[in-house]
Design a protein around this motif. Structure first.
Motif, PDB file in Angstrom:
ATOM      1  N   ARG A 131      -0.597   7.195  -7.482  1.00 15.87           N
ATOM      2  CA  ARG A 131      -1.336   7.988  -6.497  1.00 15.87           C
ATOM      3  C   ARG A 131      -2.332   8.910  -7.181  1.00 15.87           C
ATOM      4  O   ARG A 131      -3.398   9.210  -6.655  1.00 15.87           O
ATOM      5  CB  ARG A 131      -0.359   8.779  -5.620  1.00 15.87           C
ATOM      6  CG  ARG A 131      -1.040   9.464  -4.441  1.00 15.87           C
ATOM      7  CD  ARG A 131      -0.075  10.177  -3.522  1.00 15.87           C
ATOM      8  NE  ARG A 131       0.775  11.136  -4.245  1.00 15.87           N
ATOM      9  CZ  ARG A 131       2.107  11.094  -4.287  1.00 15.87           C
ATOM     10  NH1 ARG A 131       2.754  10.144  -3.645  1.00 15.87           N
ATOM     11  NH2 ARG A 131       2.781  11.992  -4.948  1.00 15.87           N
ATOM     12  N   GLU A 132      -2.018   9.363  -8.419  1.00  9.65           N
ATOM     13  CA  GLU A 132      -2.948  10.214  -9.166  1.00  9.65           C
ATOM     14  C   GLU A 132      -4.200   9.428  -9.572  1.00  9.65           C
ATOM     15  O   GLU A 132      -5.274  10.000  -9.684  1.00  9.65           O
ATOM     16  CB  GLU A 132      -2.260  10.793 -10.398  1.00  9.65           C
ATOM     17  CG  GLU A 132      -1.227  11.844 -10.072  1.00  9.65           C
ATOM     18  CD  GLU A 132      -0.467  12.307 -11.304  1.00  9.65           C
ATOM     19  OE1 GLU A 132      -0.702  11.757 -12.392  1.00  9.65           O
ATOM     20  OE2 GLU A 132       0.370  13.217 -11.157  1.00  9.65           O
ATOM     21  N   ILE A 133      -4.046   8.145  -9.796  1.00  8.38           N
ATOM     22  CA  ILE A 133      -5.191   7.302 -10.156  1.00  8.38           C
ATOM     23  C   ILE A 133      -6.079   7.085  -8.947  1.00  8.38           C
ATOM     24  O   ILE A 133      -7.293   7.297  -8.995  1.00  8.38           O
ATOM     25  CB  ILE A 133      -4.712   5.950 -10.729  1.00  8.38           C
ATOM     26  CG1 ILE A 133      -3.938   6.174 -12.031  1.00  8.38           C
ATOM     27  CG2 ILE A 133      -5.890   5.015 -10.968  1.00  8.38           C
ATOM     28  CD1 ILE A 133      -3.243   4.936 -12.543  1.00  8.38           C
ATOM     29  N   ALA A 134      -5.473   6.680  -7.850  1.00  2.88           N
ATOM     30  CA  ALA A 134      -6.225   6.419  -6.615  1.00  2.88           C
ATOM     31  C   ALA A 134      -5.252   6.289  -5.465  1.00  2.88           C
ATOM     32  O   ALA A 134      -4.082   5.951  -5.659  1.00  2.88           O
ATOM     33  CB  ALA A 134      -7.041   5.147  -6.749  1.00  2.88           C
ATOM     34  N   GLN A 135      -5.729   6.550  -4.280  1.00  5.40           N
ATOM     35  CA  GLN A 135      -4.922   6.365  -3.088  1.00  5.40           C
ATOM     36  C   GLN A 135      -5.402   5.131  -2.353  1.00  5.40           C
ATOM     37  O   GLN A 135      -6.610   4.937  -2.169  1.00  5.40           O
ATOM     38  CB  GLN A 135      -5.027   7.573  -2.167  1.00  5.40           C
ATOM     39  CG  GLN A 135      -3.970   8.602  -2.429  1.00  5.40           C
ATOM     40  CD  GLN A 135      -3.916   9.645  -1.326  1.00  5.40           C
ATOM     41  OE1 GLN A 135      -4.929   9.970  -0.741  1.00  5.40           O
ATOM     42  NE2 GLN A 135      -2.723  10.148  -1.066  1.00  5.40           N
TER      43      GLN A 135
ATOM     44  N   MET B 178       0.820  -1.170   0.000  1.00  9.26           N
ATOM     45  CA  MET B 178       0.000   0.000   0.000  1.00  9.26           C
ATOM     46  C   MET B 178       0.881   1.258   0.000  1.00  9.26           C
ATOM     47  O   MET B 178       0.599   2.197  -0.726  1.00  9.26           O
ATOM     48  CB  MET B 178      -0.934  -0.021   1.211  1.00  9.26           C
ATOM     49  CG  MET B 178      -1.808   1.196   1.313  1.00  9.26           C
ATOM     50  SD  MET B 178      -2.835   1.209   2.769  1.00  9.26           S
ATOM     51  CE  MET B 178      -1.662   1.596   4.013  1.00  9.26           C
ATOM     52  N   GLU B 179       1.909   1.237   0.795  1.00 12.95           N
ATOM     53  CA  GLU B 179       2.790   2.397   0.858  1.00 12.95           C
ATOM     54  C   GLU B 179       3.507   2.617  -0.467  1.00 12.95           C
ATOM     55  O   GLU B 179       3.723   3.754  -0.876  1.00 12.95           O
ATOM     56  CB  GLU B 179       3.798   2.229   1.992  1.00 12.95           C
ATOM     57  CG  GLU B 179       3.150   2.291   3.359  1.00 12.95           C
ATOM     58  CD  GLU B 179       4.130   1.984   4.478  1.00 12.95           C
ATOM     59  OE1 GLU B 179       5.333   1.808   4.186  1.00 12.95           O
ATOM     60  OE2 GLU B 179       3.687   1.910   5.629  1.00 12.95           O
ATOM     61  N   ASN B 180       3.863   1.512  -1.154  1.00 15.45           N
ATOM     62  CA  ASN B 180       4.521   1.638  -2.456  1.00 15.45           C
ATOM     63  C   ASN B 180       3.581   2.251  -3.478  1.00 15.45           C
ATOM     64  O   ASN B 180       3.989   3.036  -4.327  1.00 15.45           O
ATOM     65  CB  ASN B 180       5.003   0.275  -2.946  1.00 15.45           C
ATOM     66  CG  ASN B 180       6.156  -0.247  -2.119  1.00 15.45           C
ATOM     67  OD1 ASN B 180       6.845   0.518  -1.459  1.00 15.45           O
ATOM     68  ND2 ASN B 180       6.346  -1.550  -2.139  1.00 15.45           N
ATOM     69  N   TRP B 181       2.327   1.894  -3.437  1.00 14.23           N
ATOM     70  CA  TRP B 181       1.339   2.446  -4.367  1.00 14.23           C
ATOM     71  C   TRP B 181       1.202   3.965  -4.153  1.00 14.23           C
ATOM     72  O   TRP B 181       1.233   4.739  -5.097  1.00 14.23           O
ATOM     73  CB  TRP B 181      -0.012   1.761  -4.160  1.00 14.23           C
ATOM     74  CG  TRP B 181      -1.103   2.321  -5.017  1.00 14.23           C
ATOM     75  CD1 TRP B 181      -1.896   3.383  -4.737  1.00 14.23           C
ATOM     76  CD2 TRP B 181      -1.508   1.867  -6.307  1.00 14.23           C
ATOM     77  NE1 TRP B 181      -2.781   3.618  -5.752  1.00 14.23           N
ATOM     78  CE2 TRP B 181      -2.557   2.702  -6.740  1.00 14.23           C
ATOM     79  CE3 TRP B 181      -1.085   0.836  -7.138  1.00 14.23           C
ATOM     80  CZ2 TRP B 181      -3.198   2.530  -7.964  1.00 14.23           C
ATOM     81  CZ3 TRP B 181      -1.723   0.666  -8.365  1.00 14.23           C
ATOM     82  CH2 TRP B 181      -2.759   1.503  -8.765  1.00 14.23           C
ATOM     83  N   ASN B 182       1.052   4.362  -2.911  1.00 13.44           N
ATOM     84  CA  ASN B 182       0.873   5.782  -2.611  1.00 13.44           C
ATOM     85  C   ASN B 182       2.154   6.582  -2.818  1.00 13.44           C
ATOM     86  O   ASN B 182       2.094   7.795  -3.043  1.00 13.44           O
ATOM     87  CB  ASN B 182       0.370   5.970  -1.172  1.00 13.44           C
ATOM     88  CG  ASN B 182      -1.065   5.499  -1.017  1.00 13.44           C
ATOM     89  OD1 ASN B 182      -1.830   5.465  -1.966  1.00 13.44           O
ATOM     90  ND2 ASN B 182      -1.429   5.128   0.197  1.00 13.44           N
ATOM     91  N   ALA B 183       3.304   5.938  -2.754  1.00 15.62           N
ATOM     92  CA  ALA B 183       4.579   6.633  -2.934  1.00 15.62           C
ATOM     93  C   ALA B 183       4.808   7.034  -4.389  1.00 15.62           C
ATOM     94  O   ALA B 183       5.428   8.058  -4.663  1.00 15.62           O
ATOM     95  CB  ALA B 183       5.726   5.761  -2.435  1.00 15.62           C
ATOM     96  N   GLU B 184       4.299   6.241  -5.313  1.00 14.97           N
ATOM     97  CA  GLU B 184       4.478   6.543  -6.737  1.00 14.97           C
ATOM     98  C   GLU B 184       3.497   7.639  -7.159  1.00 14.97           C
ATOM     99  O   GLU B 184       2.289   7.560  -6.873  1.00 14.97           O
ATOM    100  CB  GLU B 184       4.221   5.298  -7.585  1.00 14.97           C
ATOM    101  CG  GLU B 184       5.242   4.206  -7.417  1.00 14.97           C
ATOM    102  CD  GLU B 184       6.558   4.554  -8.081  1.00 14.97           C
ATOM    103  OE1 GLU B 184       6.564   5.271  -9.101  1.00 14.97           O
ATOM    104  OE2 GLU B 184       7.590   4.111  -7.552  1.00 14.97           O
ATOM    105  N   THR B 185       3.981   8.645  -7.846  1.00 20.02           N
ATOM    106  CA  THR B 185       3.128   9.760  -8.265  1.00 20.02           C
ATOM    107  C   THR B 185       2.071   9.320  -9.271  1.00 20.02           C
ATOM    108  O   THR B 185       0.906   9.714  -9.161  1.00 20.02           O
ATOM    109  CB  THR B 185       3.997  10.878  -8.883  1.00 20.02           C
ATOM    110  OG1 THR B 185       5.028  11.208  -7.969  1.00 20.02           O
ATOM    111  CG2 THR B 185       3.160  12.107  -9.180  1.00 20.02           C
ATOM    112  N   THR B 186       2.463   8.486 -10.213  1.00 17.97           N
ATOM    113  CA  THR B 186       1.515   8.080 -11.263  1.00 17.97           C
ATOM    114  C   THR B 186       0.381   7.233 -10.709  1.00 17.97           C
ATOM    115  O   THR B 186      -0.768   7.391 -11.115  1.00 17.97           O
ATOM    116  CB  THR B 186       2.241   7.305 -12.376  1.00 17.97           C
ATOM    117  OG1 THR B 186       2.937   6.203 -11.788  1.00 17.97           O
ATOM    118  CG2 THR B 186       3.215   8.184 -13.116  1.00 17.97           C
TER     119      THR B 186
END
Length: 81
Positions: free
Chosen positions: A11-15, A1-9
């Protein structure tokens, strides 16, 4: 989860976030009962429909049996008569 939110691309899709939901349990007995009742219900419904159609034909004087034959046709789909 933290890796998903860390990436800008991404995180722009969803948090992504963790939430606590209600606890659900799996009950195999309930699934078995529902499956059995559904199958029995469909079987009874099919037989009732068949009997209804047969009664309509008998009231109209059609008493001969219906015979279904599958025709094999070259380079075509098989047909039913």
């Amino acid at each position: 989860m933290e890796n998903w939110n860390a990436e800008t691309t991404t995180r722009e899709i969803a948090q992504a976030q963790l939430t606590s939901g209600e606890t659900r349990s799996y009950n195999p007995l309930l699934d078995l009962v529902l499956l059995t009742l559904t199958n029995v219900g469909f079987g009874l419904g099919t037989n009732a429909l068949y009997d209804l159609i047969k009664a309509v034909f008998e009231k109209k004087g059609h008493k001969q049996h219906i015979h279904i034959t599958q025709l094999e046709q070259p380079q075509r789909a098989a047909g039913l008569l």
